[in-house]
Design an enzyme around this catalytic site. Structure first.
Site, short mmCIF file in Angstrom:
data_model
loop_
_atom_site.label_atom_id
_atom_site.label_comp_id
_atom_site.label_asym_id
_atom_site.label_seq_id
_atom_site.Cartn_x
_atom_site.Cartn_y
_atom_site.Cartn_z
N HIS A 45 15.35 110.65 45.48
CA HIS A 45 15.54 111.92 46.17
C HIS A 45 14.20 112.56 46.55
O HIS A 45 14.16 113.75 46.88
CB HIS A 45 16.38 112.88 45.32
CG HIS A 45 17.78 112.39 45.07
ND1 HIS A 45 18.71 113.10 44.36
CD2 HIS A 45 18.40 111.23 45.45
CE1 HIS A 45 19.85 112.40 44.30
NE2 HIS A 45 19.68 111.27 44.94
N ASP A 63 17.41 109.53 41.48
CA ASP A 63 17.23 110.98 41.64
C ASP A 63 15.78 111.24 42.07
O ASP A 63 15.16 110.35 42.64
CB ASP A 63 17.63 111.71 40.34
CG ASP A 63 18.18 113.11 40.62
OD1 ASP A 63 17.45 113.90 41.24
OD2 ASP A 63 19.32 113.40 40.23
#
Ligand SMILES: *[C@@H]1O[C@H](CO)[C@@H](O)[C@H](O)[C@H]1NC(C)=O
Ligand SMILES: *[C@@H]1O[C@H](CO)[C@@H](O)[C@H](O)[C@H]1NC(C)=O
Ligand SMILES: *[C@@H]1O[C@H](CO)[C@@H](O)[C@H](O)[C@H]1NC(C)=O
Ligand SMILES: *[C@@H]1O[C@H](CO)[C@@H](O)[C@H](O)[C@H]1NC(C)=O
Length: 391
Positions: free
Chosen positions: A239, A216
């Site tokens: 991310h 993430d």
């Protein structure tokens, strides 16, 4: 000798025996009953060592090298009597018992003024056992964050590795003057919600010379964060470096004075991202954000401001975001995009983005043609940049 002088004598004797090379009182977890077999829960031994170190100015909880301790959980709470050091050279491993997945945190440092978490040790969150439920069903519960830093001030976290957290690796909330340096944060690209470092309601937070690869965000900056400096960070997979999500809850605080410099992002989904919900529940402001000297390498969405963020399509699609974005600079951001669209500024119709500056932006599609920029409701300027403006 009466009892009280005997006690002070023993205390003195004990203190003299337990000093490290710097002359600090050293509380070695194995002296408190911790068992280095990686199987016996050493929670109570760690709690007792912490209590001693916390009471002693400059006290050190010492986790010896080449030892692995199973810790079902740790709550290291102050206030303490001066600086407290958590010297971790060995490995702490979280339990794989699924019942413990309901806890919000694995290890907590709370209410400490003066904290060093240092050493070459590893926080092994035992994530794989609890990621499976999120991969196999949409019913993915919250799992424990590995390291919670709450109400802490004047802290240094350095040298350590955080491996395979069940959920987030590190959260910093309601804290100030926190320095994170030379840490390694690692989890596979497909591990769910394993954000590297999440910062909220905190000021004067520095993250330097660290590498973060997760499933993430490498770093995410939530509401109430100010004076955050991220420098010398290598991010990927993951991310990217995100501000937000903002605007999900009522009463959120502003985000300001954020600098990201000398960072690399490699094979990430996003590069530099700001995201706010639409509709939003709060009307906080994001201001004075500077990204400089950033290398992007094969990043899918290199630069993205998304004010219509709504994961799982759970929001009313008609609404706009009331979060105001004001003053974002991209200085010498360069590298390769994995898609044609290098810059996407999708700002709020009701509160357009103000004062967005690109200077020396150089983005190509995989090293070939220049990437494009697409903008709506964004007041932006492009100087010496490629793409040279919004289309
Ligand atoms: C981390 O812990 C798991 C047990 O949960 C173990 O299988 C794995 O080998 C450990 N990894 C490292 C690098 O210590
Ligand atoms: C952050 O700390 C504040 C103050 O203690 C608390 O109210 C809030 O719930 C915390 N937020 C998170 C995400 O833990
Ligand atoms: C951020 O940290 C880097 C490295 O310590 C430093 O060189 C830089 O001046 C800092 N920037 C700000 C705005 O504090
Ligand atoms: C980023 O990549 C460049 C070129 O490979 C390298 O010199 C630099 O040290 C890297 N920076 C970080 C923070 O990894």
């Amino acid at each position: 000798m009466n009892i009280s002088s005997l006690i002070s004598f023993l205390f003195l004797f004990f203190s003299i025996l337990n000093v490290d090379a710097n002359g600090q009182p050293n509380f070695i977890v194995t002296s408190f009953g911790a068992v280095a077999d990686g199987k016996t829960d050493s929670k109570q031994a760690f709690a007792n060592a912490w209590t001693k170190a916390c009471q002693t100015p400059g006290g050190v909880v010492s986790v010896p090298a080449k030892n692995t301790f199973l810790l079902s959980g740790g709550e290291f709470v102050g206030p303490c009597n001066g600086l407290t050091v958590f010297q971790i050279d060995g490995t702490l491993v979280a339990s794989t018992d699924p019942k413990l997945d309901d806890l919000k945190y694995w290890i907590t440092f709370d209410n400490v003024d003066g904290l060093n978490v240092v050493g070459n040790g590893v926080f092994n969150g035992s994530g794989p056992s609890s990621w499976a439920q999120c991969r196999s069903s949409s019913n993915c519960k919250n799992r424990p964050t590995s390291l919670k830093i709450h109400a802490v001030s004047d802290a240094t976290i350095s040298g350590i590795t955080s491996l395979n957290s069940k959920m987030f690796h590190i959260t910093i909330n309601n804290s100030k003057n926190v320095r994170i340096a030379n840490v390694q944060i690692t989890a596979p690209a497909d591990s769910p919600n394993t954000d590297g470092i999440h910062i909220s309601k905190s000021s004067y937070v520095d993250i330097t010379e660290s590498s973060i690869g997760t499933g993430d965000d490498c770093v995410s900056i939530g509401d109430g964060a100010s004076n955050v400096n991220i420098s010398g960070v290598a991010c990927g997979p993951g991310h990217g470096i995100s501000i937000g999500s903002l605007g999900k809850y009522a009463g959120e605080q502003d985000v300001s004075e954020i600098t990201v410099s000398n960072c690399n992002l490699t094979n990430t989904d996003n590069g530099l991202r700001i995201k706010t919900f639409a509709p939003s529940m709060s009307s906080n402001v994001v201001s004075d954000v500077t990204y400089s000297d950033i290398a992007l390498n094969n990043v899918k969405n290199p630069i993205i401001i998304d004010q219509h963020y709504c994961p799982n399509r759970a929001c009313n699609s008609g609404g706009e975001s009331g979060v105001q974005i004001n003053g974002v600079k991209f200085i010498n951001v360069h590298g390769t995009s994995a898609t044609r669209l290098g810059v996407s500024l999708q700002c709020s119709k009701t509160g357009p983005c103000q004062d967005i500056l690109f200077s020396g932006l150089q983005l190509t599609v995989g090293g070939g043609s220049p990437a494009t920029a697409s903008c709506s409701n964004a007041n932006s300027r492009f100087l010496s940049s490629n793409p040279s403006g919004c289309t």
